[in-house]
Enzyme design. Structure first.
Site, PDB file in Angstrom:
ATOM      1  N   ARG A  81      45.716  12.241 -57.637  1.00 55.16           N
ATOM      2  CA  ARG A  81      45.096  12.980 -56.881  1.00 55.16           C
ATOM      3  C   ARG A  81      44.250  12.200 -55.757  1.00 55.16           C
ATOM      4  O   ARG A  81      44.180  11.078 -55.836  1.00 55.16           O
ATOM      5  CB  ARG A  81      44.190  13.853 -57.665  1.00 55.16           C
ATOM      6  CG  ARG A  81      45.233  14.974 -58.356  1.00 55.16           C
ATOM      7  CD  ARG A  81      44.391  15.659 -59.796  1.00 55.16           C
ATOM      8  NE  ARG A  81      42.977  16.188 -59.350  1.00 55.16           N
ATOM      9  CZ  ARG A  81      41.891  16.124 -59.964  1.00 55.16           C
ATOM     10  NH1 ARG A  81      41.970  16.040 -61.403  1.00 55.16           N
ATOM     11  NH2 ARG A  81      41.116  16.703 -59.626  1.00 55.16           N
TER      12      ARG A  81
ATOM     13  N   GLY B 119      51.840  37.307 -28.518  1.00 52.64           N
ATOM     14  CA  GLY B 119      52.517  38.319 -29.196  1.00 52.64           C
ATOM     15  C   GLY B 119      51.952  38.372 -30.654  1.00 52.64           C
ATOM     16  O   GLY B 119      51.444  37.517 -31.250  1.00 52.64           O
TER      17      GLY B 119
ATOM     18  N   ASN C  96      69.351  34.930 -22.331  1.00 50.57           N
ATOM     19  CA  ASN C  96      68.404  34.314 -21.941  1.00 50.57           C
ATOM     20  C   ASN C  96      67.455  33.633 -22.666  1.00 50.57           C
ATOM     21  O   ASN C  96      67.035  34.204 -23.842  1.00 50.57           O
ATOM     22  CB  ASN C  96      67.543  35.265 -21.087  1.00 50.57           C
ATOM     23  CG  ASN C  96      66.023  34.784 -20.826  1.00 50.57           C
ATOM     24  OD1 ASN C  96      65.798  33.504 -20.447  1.00 50.57           O
ATOM     25  ND2 ASN C  96      64.995  35.743 -20.646  1.00 50.57           N
TER      26      ASN C  96
ATOM     27  N   SER D 180      58.030  29.488 -24.847  1.00 51.48           N
ATOM     28  CA  SER D 180      57.685  30.608 -25.576  1.00 51.48           C
ATOM     29  C   SER D 180      57.047  29.944 -27.048  1.00 51.48           C
ATOM     30  O   SER D 180      57.823  28.873 -27.355  1.00 51.48           O
ATOM     31  CB  SER D 180      58.787  31.586 -26.039  1.00 51.48           C
ATOM     32  OG  SER D 180      59.121  32.563 -25.184  1.00 51.48           O
TER      33      SER D 180
ATOM     34  N   ARG E 126      57.555  41.349 -36.810  1.00 54.68           N
ATOM     35  CA  ARG E 126      58.449  40.989 -37.636  1.00 54.68           C
ATOM     36  C   ARG E 126      58.431  40.136 -38.804  1.00 54.68           C
ATOM     37  O   ARG E 126      59.156  40.162 -39.848  1.00 54.68           O
ATOM     38  CB  ARG E 126      59.959  40.864 -36.822  1.00 54.68           C
ATOM     39  CG  ARG E 126      60.452  42.147 -36.208  1.00 54.68           C
ATOM     40  CD  ARG E 126      61.660  41.886 -35.267  1.00 54.68           C
ATOM     41  NE  ARG E 126      61.087  41.134 -34.022  1.00 54.68           N
ATOM     42  CZ  ARG E 126      61.755  40.889 -33.064  1.00 54.68           C
ATOM     43  NH1 ARG E 126      63.025  40.780 -33.086  1.00 54.68           N
ATOM     44  NH2 ARG E 126      61.431  40.452 -31.766  1.00 54.68           N
TER      45      ARG E 126
ATOM     46  N   TYR F  14      44.212  10.128 -68.466  1.00 58.60           N
ATOM     47  CA  TYR F  14      43.379  10.482 -67.135  1.00 58.60           C
ATOM     48  C   TYR F  14      42.498   9.471 -66.931  1.00 58.60           C
ATOM     49  O   TYR F  14      41.477   9.299 -67.704  1.00 58.60           O
ATOM     50  CB  TYR F  14      42.901  12.002 -67.795  1.00 58.60           C
ATOM     51  CG  TYR F  14      41.918  12.419 -66.702  1.00 58.60           C
ATOM     52  CD1 TYR F  14      42.379  12.618 -65.336  1.00 58.60           C
ATOM     53  CD2 TYR F  14      40.594  12.458 -66.728  1.00 58.60           C
ATOM     54  CE1 TYR F  14      41.560  13.282 -64.318  1.00 58.60           C
ATOM     55  CE2 TYR F  14      39.673  12.799 -65.680  1.00 58.60           C
ATOM     56  CZ  TYR F  14      40.235  13.300 -64.484  1.00 58.60           C
ATOM     57  OH  TYR F  14      39.333  13.694 -63.348  1.00 58.60           O
TER      58      TYR F  14
ATOM     59  N   GLY G   9      67.588  38.975 -24.279  1.00 54.57           N
ATOM     60  CA  GLY G   9      68.056  39.397 -22.927  1.00 54.57           C
ATOM     61  C   GLY G   9      69.450  38.991 -22.533  1.00 54.57           C
ATOM     62  O   GLY G   9      69.709  37.546 -22.917  1.00 54.57           O
TER      63      GLY G   9
END
Ligand code: UD1
Ligand code: CA
Length: 489
Positions: free
Chosen positions: A341, A17, A178, A109, A21, A374, A148
């Site tokens: 990082r 599908g 369902n 599903s 939506r 740094y 359903g």
């Protein structure tokens, strides 16, 4: 493991599908919760049942979905649905790929991600014990909208499923829905799917029609009512995506709590399903533990910390930190306000402190970068202390270069290391040094011009100011011999 494969079980996962939506360019089943795509959660639960076959039906953005399936479940077979729409057609094209299979078909599903393997396993076992041709998973819900409805006959047996769009007002009032999860005997699918048409409100071939057809031809349709309806929640829009994401997270947090982790605030702690926490880990509020992060026993993480693919050692503390692909050693301290990082490796008993950014750097055992620094493309030995404000100038506008700092080096505040450069073992540097040349072992490197004091400058050039007033007062007391005597040259 291969011995335990259930040769009588095939799993079909519906993922063709579009997910209109969601209003997304990404196919619905690829949206993620808990660090994994929706369809990945379904594949993971299904795999625990050790089915003989796993098929995933795709159509919308089929290449993207197929790639995700291949990543999460390399043995699953991707099946393309044709232009005939509907869940019934999706299952039909799947079973056409298994012409000789005579066992049970579990249909799931791709957008119902919270069903766990234990629930699915007892669902299949219940079906097999009942002798039904099809068993539906159903739930009684407060708001059946969008689902359903399960229509039962006078004896309480399941008669059929009616989709909301086809339901009469009376049918729509039914609160048993369902869940979209079924086990079919494969012959029930082979018999009935080809006979199902698309004469309904959505002009689709409904899988749900198989239930009514089984019943009309004298077969038994069983229903298994789940007690925890949240397990059957589906995702149709972004609001439901965050709802199921939160439910999954609550489950993950609870699991680690029961394994011995102290998690103060489950509501603000987010843990991906792929992360692991040892016993006696403490997680403080607002902490995200993501991807393959592992946290060893005794470590304290948070508050306000995000760890992506990190390894945190035993008894380490990581406070108010953002870290990705970093290794933090045992008894190490990180934060507050540190940014680690990829490629950061902090050895045991090391420290990365306040307002420090590190990248692609190794900080050796017991070495400390405590403040305002740094550190990139750098290798630091053991027992090193970098003064506040250490900066590696690793990038010369063309390429990155490495800074190498030996063992037991102590550097002054506000140093710049212009890479490529090497500081030998035991060396020291002065405050404010700009280190452009290698420093031999044991040397003291100074690069700042000697300070020159111009005596009386303020009184001469700024007479009448407050500064000049206090300066002349200070200078007269100094001359009197009882003021501060310090003078630098
Ligand atoms: C379906 C059920 C409904 C149930 C609900 C539970 C049908 C006809 N209805 O409705 O009874 O209450 O699920 O969530 O089955 N899909 C395909 N191919 C298609 C159409 C859909 O693979 O042609 C896939 C979708 O990607 C999705 C799943 O099937 O993963 C369900 O489809 P969806 O359109 O969401 O069905 P619902 O209307 O929710
Ligand atoms: Ca749905």
């Amino acid at each position: 493991m291969a011995d335990n494969i259930d040769e009588r079980l095939a799993v079909v996962i519906l993922a063709a599908g579009q997910g209109t939506r969601m209003k997304s360019t990404l196919p619905k089943v690829l949206h993620r919760i808990g660090g994994r795509a929706l369809v990945g959660h379904v594949l993971t639960s299904a795999a625990e049942l050790l089915p003989a076959h796993t098929l995933v039906v795709v159509r919308h953005e089929r290449d993207l979905v197929a790639q995700a399936v291949a990543d999460d479940a390399p043995t699953a077979v991707v099946v393309d649905q044709d232009e005939i729409p509907g869940t019934g057609r999706a299952v039909e094209v799947a079973i056409e790929r298994l012409p000789d299979f005579t066992g049970d078909v579990l249909v799931l599903s791709g957008d119902v991600p919270l069903l766990d393997a234990a629930t699915l396993s007892s669902f299949v076992a219940g079906h097999r014990a009942s002798g039904a041709a099809v068993t539906l998973m159903t739930a009684v819900v407060a708001d059946p909208n969008g689902y359903g409805r399960v229509i039962r006959d006078a004896d309480g047996g399941v008669d059929r499923i009616v989709e909301q769009k086809d339901a009469t007002a009376e049918e729509a009032a039914v609160s048993e829905i369902n869940a979209g999860v079924y086990v079919f005997r494969s012959e029930a699918l082979r018999t009935h799917l080809p006979t199902i048409g698309t004469d309904n409100a959505q002009a689709e071939k409904y899988l749900t029609d198989v239930a009514g057809l089984v019943r009309r031809t004298g077969g038994l349709v069983a229903a298994s009512v789940v007690s925890d309806v949240t397990l059957t929640y589906g995702v149709n829009d972004r609001a439901q995506l965050s709802d199921v994401g939160r439910l999954l997270n609550a489950r993950t947090v609870r699991r680690w709590q029961l394994e011995g982790a102290t998690i103060l605030d489950p509501a603000t702690t987010w843990i991906d399903v792929t992360a692991t926490l040892a016993a006696d880990v403490t997680v403080l509020p607002n902490t995200h533990i993501l991807r393959a992060t592992t946290i060893a026993t005794g470590a304290v993480v948070g508050p306000d910390t995000s760890l992506v693919d990190c390894e945190v050692g035993e008894r380490a503390t990581v406070r108010r930190t953002d870290a990705t692909l970093a290794v933090i050693g045992a008894d190490a301290m990180v934060g507050p306000f540190s940014y680690l990082r990829p490629g950061t490796y902090l050895a045991d008993h090391g420290k990365i402190g306040t307002f420090v950014e590190t990248k692609n750097s190794t900080i050796g055992e017991g070495s400390k970068v405590p403040h305002l620094s740094y550190i990139g493309d750098t290798t630091i030995g053991t027992g090193v202390n970098l003064g506040a404000g250490a900066i590696t100038a690793n990038y010369d506008d063309l390429t990155k270069h490495r800074t190498e700092i030996g063992d037991q080096v102590h550097t002054g505040s506000h140093n710049v290391f212009v890479a490529p450069v090497r500081i030998g073992d035991g060396a020291k540097t002065g405050a404010g040094a700009v280190i452009r040349k290698d420093v031999p072992a044991g040397a003291l490197a100074l690069s700042v011009a000697p300070q020159r004091n111009v005596e009386g400058w303020v009184q001469k050039n700024r007479s009448g100011t407050k500064a000049a007033d206090v300066a002349s007062r200070a200078r007269s007391t100094q001359k009197a011999g009882d003021g501060p005597q310090r003078q630098e040259g």
